[in-house]
Scaffold this motif. Sequence first.
Motif, PDB file in Angstrom:
ATOM      1  N   ASN A 159      33.817 -64.867  47.833  1.00 26.37           N
ATOM      2  CA  ASN A 159      32.436 -65.345  47.798  1.00 26.37           C
ATOM      3  C   ASN A 159      32.116 -66.316  48.922  1.00 26.37           C
ATOM      4  OD1 ASN A 159      31.783 -63.793  45.658  1.00 26.37           O
ATOM      5  ND2 ASN A 159      31.570 -65.445  44.165  1.00 26.37           N
ATOM      6  N   CYS A 169      20.824 -70.481  36.257  1.00 23.91           N
ATOM      7  CA  CYS A 169      22.192 -70.829  36.677  1.00 23.91           C
ATOM      8  C   CYS A 169      22.471 -72.316  36.474  1.00 23.91           C
ATOM      9  CB  CYS A 169      22.349 -70.470  38.153  1.00 23.91           C
ATOM     10  SG  CYS A 169      23.916 -70.948  38.872  1.00 23.91           S
ATOM     11  N   GLY A 200      24.498 -74.036  38.259  1.00 23.57           N
ATOM     12  CA  GLY A 200      24.756 -74.696  39.538  1.00 23.57           C
ATOM     13  C   GLY A 200      26.218 -74.718  39.955  1.00 23.57           C
ATOM     14  N   PHE A 201      27.071 -74.015  39.211  1.00 19.43           N
ATOM     15  CA  PHE A 201      28.486 -74.009  39.593  1.00 19.43           C
ATOM     16  C   PHE A 201      28.664 -73.206  40.892  1.00 19.43           C
ATOM     17  CE2 PHE A 201      32.769 -71.949  39.169  1.00 19.43           C
ATOM     18  CZ  PHE A 201      33.486 -73.063  39.555  1.00 19.43           C
ATOM     19  N   GLY A 202      28.545 -71.896  40.796  1.00 19.53           N
ATOM     20  CA  GLY A 202      28.587 -71.075  42.014  1.00 19.53           C
ATOM     21  C   GLY A 202      29.881 -71.182  42.796  1.00 19.53           C
ATOM     22  N   THR A 213      32.534 -72.166  45.136  1.00 14.85           N
ATOM     23  CA  THR A 213      32.637 -73.161  46.204  1.00 14.85           C
ATOM     24  C   THR A 213      31.297 -73.824  46.521  1.00 14.85           C
ATOM     25  OG1 THR A 213      32.470 -71.362  47.791  1.00 14.85           O
ATOM     26  CG2 THR A 213      34.672 -72.168  47.291  1.00 14.85           C
ATOM     27  N   PHE A 214      30.179 -73.247  46.037  1.00 14.50           N
ATOM     28  CA  PHE A 214      28.872 -73.909  46.169  1.00 14.50           C
ATOM     29  C   PHE A 214      28.956 -75.324  45.589  1.00 14.50           C
ATOM     30  CE2 PHE A 214      24.821 -75.111  44.232  1.00 14.50           C
ATOM     31  CZ  PHE A 214      23.905 -74.881  45.248  1.00 14.50           C
ATOM     32  N   SER A 215      29.702 -75.451  44.481  1.00 11.67           N
ATOM     33  CA  SER A 215      29.784 -76.745  43.789  1.00 11.67           C
ATOM     34  C   SER A 215      30.525 -77.786  44.625  1.00 11.67           C
ATOM     35  CB  SER A 215      30.476 -76.572  42.435  1.00 11.67           C
ATOM     36  OG  SER A 215      31.812 -76.141  42.631  1.00 11.67           O
ATOM     37  N   LEU A 216      31.344 -77.313  45.565  1.00  5.48           N
ATOM     38  CA  LEU A 216      32.070 -78.240  46.439  1.00  5.48           C
ATOM     39  C   LEU A 216      31.328 -78.446  47.759  1.00  5.48           C
ATOM     40  CD1 LEU A 216      35.696 -76.883  45.924  1.00  5.48           C
ATOM     41  CD2 LEU A 216      34.628 -78.851  44.823  1.00  5.48           C
ATOM     42  N   SER A 232      24.430 -79.270  43.338  1.00  5.84           N
ATOM     43  CA  SER A 232      25.058 -78.577  42.218  1.00  5.84           C
ATOM     44  C   SER A 232      24.964 -79.414  40.934  1.00  5.84           C
ATOM     45  CB  SER A 232      26.520 -78.298  42.582  1.00  5.84           C
ATOM     46  OG  SER A 232      27.227 -77.796  41.493  1.00  5.84           O
ATOM     47  N   GLY A 257      34.325 -71.708  34.668  1.00  5.33           N
ATOM     48  CA  GLY A 257      33.682 -72.424  35.769  1.00  5.33           C
ATOM     49  C   GLY A 257      32.428 -73.137  35.288  1.00  5.33           C
ATOM     50  N   PRO A 303      17.229 -70.983  41.277  1.00  9.47           N
ATOM     51  CA  PRO A 303      17.561 -72.309  40.744  1.00  9.47           C
ATOM     52  C   PRO A 303      17.841 -73.337  41.846  1.00  9.47           C
ATOM     53  CG  PRO A 303      19.440 -70.838  40.511  1.00  9.47           C
ATOM     54  CD  PRO A 303      18.299 -69.996  41.023  1.00  9.47           C
ATOM     55  N   THR A 353      23.909 -69.977  44.712  1.00 12.25           N
ATOM     56  CA  THR A 353      25.074 -69.850  43.832  1.00 12.25           C
ATOM     57  C   THR A 353      25.424 -68.379  43.611  1.00 12.25           C
ATOM     58  OG1 THR A 353      23.674 -69.866  41.868  1.00 12.25           O
ATOM     59  CG2 THR A 353      24.553 -71.985  42.584  1.00 12.25           C
ATOM     60  N   LEU A 354      24.704 -67.481  44.277  1.00 14.58           N
ATOM     61  CA  LEU A 354      24.873 -66.040  44.070  1.00 14.58           C
ATOM     62  C   LEU A 354      24.628 -65.671  42.607  1.00 14.58           C
ATOM     63  CD1 LEU A 354      28.043 -65.242  46.254  1.00 14.58           C
ATOM     64  CD2 LEU A 354      25.645 -65.187  46.944  1.00 14.58           C
ATOM     65  N   LEU A 357      26.174 -62.481  50.517  1.00 10.68           N
ATOM     66  CA  LEU A 357      27.631 -62.361  50.565  1.00 10.68           C
ATOM     67  C   LEU A 357      28.078 -61.799  51.923  1.00 10.68           C
ATOM     68  CD1 LEU A 357      29.991 -62.862  48.703  1.00 10.68           C
ATOM     69  CD2 LEU A 357      29.640 -60.624  47.682  1.00 10.68           C
ATOM     70  N   ARG A 402      27.783 -64.357  54.520  1.00 11.58           N
ATOM     71  CA  ARG A 402      28.854 -65.351  54.460  1.00 11.58           C
ATOM     72  C   ARG A 402      30.085 -64.861  55.219  1.00 11.58           C
ATOM     73  NH1 ARG A 402      28.588 -68.018  48.366  1.00 11.58           N
ATOM     74  NH2 ARG A 402      26.432 -68.716  48.539  1.00 11.58           N
ATOM     75  N   ARG A 457      35.278 -83.623  46.324  1.00 14.31           N
ATOM     76  CA  ARG A 457      33.835 -83.400  46.313  1.00 14.31           C
ATOM     77  C   ARG A 457      33.349 -83.047  44.903  1.00 14.31           C
ATOM     78  NH1 ARG A 457      31.719 -82.927  51.298  1.00 14.31           N
ATOM     79  NH2 ARG A 457      30.010 -81.592  50.666  1.00 14.31           N
ATOM     80  N   ARG A 494      30.588 -85.269  38.811  1.00 14.77           N
ATOM     81  CA  ARG A 494      31.140 -84.585  37.639  1.00 14.77           C
ATOM     82  C   ARG A 494      32.551 -85.072  37.389  1.00 14.77           C
ATOM     83  NH1 ARG A 494      29.345 -79.408  40.842  1.00 14.77           N
ATOM     84  NH2 ARG A 494      30.242 -80.850  42.340  1.00 14.77           N
TER      85      ARG A 494
END
Lengths: 249, 465
Positions: free
Chosen positions: A48, A170, A172-174, A176-179, A185, A210, B324, B364-365, B384, B387, B445, B450
């Motif tokens: 991804n 969503c 907001g995890f996604g 590596t999006f979250s990193l 996120s 996730g 979102p 977030t796909l 994708l 990317r 990160r 979180r």
Amino acid sequence: MRVTLWPTCLGRQLFPGAGAAARRVLTRLGCEVDEPRAAVCCGQPAYNSGHTADAYRVAAGTLPALEDDGPLVLCSGSCTTMLARHWDDLFSGSELAGRAAAVSARARDFASFVVRDLGAEPRGMLEPCVAVYHDSCHMLRSLKERDEPRRLLASIEGLELRELTAPERCCGFGGTFSLRYPELSSAMADEKVDDALERGAEFFCASDLGCLMQIAGRAGERGVGLPGRYIAEVVDQAQASGERGADDG
Amino acid sequence: MTGSYDYAGSFAGRAGVALADPKLRAAVASATSRADGNRLAVLESLADAESLKDLAAEIRDAVLSRLDVHLDMLAETWEHNGGRIFFAAGARDASDYVARLATDRGITSAIKSKSMVSEEIGLNETLESAGVDVVETDLGEYIIQLAGDPPSHIIAPAIHMSKADVAELFSQSEGRALPEDAPALMAYARAKLRERFLSAGLGISGVNFAVSEEGALCIVTNEGNARMCTSLPPVHVAVMGMERVVGNFDELAVMLALLGRSGTGQKLTQYTTLLFGPRRASEADGPEESHLVVVDAGRTNILGTEYQEALRCIRCGACLNVCPVYRQVGGHAYDPVYSGPIGAVINPLLHDSPQAAELAHASTLCGACTEACPVRIPLDDLLLRLRRDYAARHASVTERALYAAWSRAWAGPRRYGAFSALGSLAGRLTGERSFKRLPLPVLGRWTKGRSFPGFTRSASSKEKR
């Protein structure tokens, strides 16, 4: 029925209770459960992110461990999607393509396997409680499994399942999006946490670890009481207390 | 407002600016929720919306596969109707052509109806530097022109502003306090615009669809301003992206059935205008000259590639309303012109830069965009693929090294076991089930906002009874 149960990398590293609970539920439903110890990861994080060669290396390393005959049950809608929808592309043109396709064809998410393949309603009971179910995007839009997890949860006595105001949005995890964009996120997770709290949920339940890590992690950071539980853990607990209830009676 | 968004910088930076603006976030969240709710409700009123989307995608694909033929035909039919056509290879060619139309005729005042491609070619800037005063006549565009902002949404350019923001802006411009009341603010803008409608020498519009067999241009609005722009001034110029073609009126009808529904949740917009070139001898109204500028500006490079499906887009904005990520940060975080999922796809294709390429990661796909798209653009799949291009061309040395190290470690059970043991050790050392701050550079990160569940002490989920 002999079943290969793969808790996936997140399950093994971070949520050992998820795989253990899935194993107990499947065993109670009459399955003989094997776990592919040598399986590591489906390759999704790199896939991804566009790092296809790295994704291939990891997926190819895991593939042999997943080869078997019976159903392959994953504790993740997301990894199930990776196998069912993207392995075809990831392995295309490689000598492993045929073997990858055979593994993909056996892949099922836990809830879908229990409800559709086993045709089971595990039932069980819990102390009266209110929960929401969070649809992961892969469960909802790739696998089209909106109803299966809800049916599992609805079969539990004492559990009041409420719908989120925006269940399809969503968290907001996604991956590596979250990193890559942690603040963005987290802002997305906030909406989910608020939605669940406004619905009066004591905990939320998800089919993807996730999402679970994302929403529960955000709720934890904010100090609001909203634990997250993997769906098999809820079913397992309900079955266990249901059995105890039956023994007492 | 534009000043605070750094378009030479990263999406992350711009998203940070937007995230720190609670008014913007509230405005975007409520407007997009409303628009998406309307879209879903009005799509339900169709007997079979899903089949209609299939048909629309087929129509767009058929046009794109013979785009050269359609554009040749359009040139012929449009000229037959008395119009003139100019094919602009680059953005600059297109805006220069329009500026010359004005300067050659001594025109110094232009009115314009909404057009995203005109933003793409920087038309207003070119006109202004050529000494042509241009005013936007779509209310949203009028607002952002006054504010000096780029559009933040494909069809609702001022979506980032509240009613109070607009009242403040108009009051400043007018030098007296205007009430925070939508009808009053609209009446103010209408009165201002009326003078310009009657005096402008050049009318500029976009094009929703050009109909190649008929030599006709279709423009939809809710304010009727496009009708004024295309019929009052003596010269009209329409600017279109080269892919915005349908073959005939039957195909147009399918597109119109989906465009209003998907964009604003309307069965049809208030005004659907069909233009057949300049005023004819027998007609009372209309311009003396009608020009059509067909803009390539990178589109040819997308044709015939794995990204061609992106050219199906009819610019309805449904993917923005359902996204979102867009919901949190609005349009300015993406790009000054095209935002949201479709922007994240076409900006990297139209502009070869690392800044544009990064937008492929601004998702977030989750796939909500793909589900909403009326012409079935597989937006998440395209992101994708983009990317992959990003990883090959723009990923940092660190990013590549991290993925390579990860894939070596996770390529087999042996090293993975060692990795798990390391995690387990970390868990023991901290003695906690969850971490507040992770010491690792990348995973650190995660703990920006979180908590983290922590590595498990056993790499196996084998039951411990």
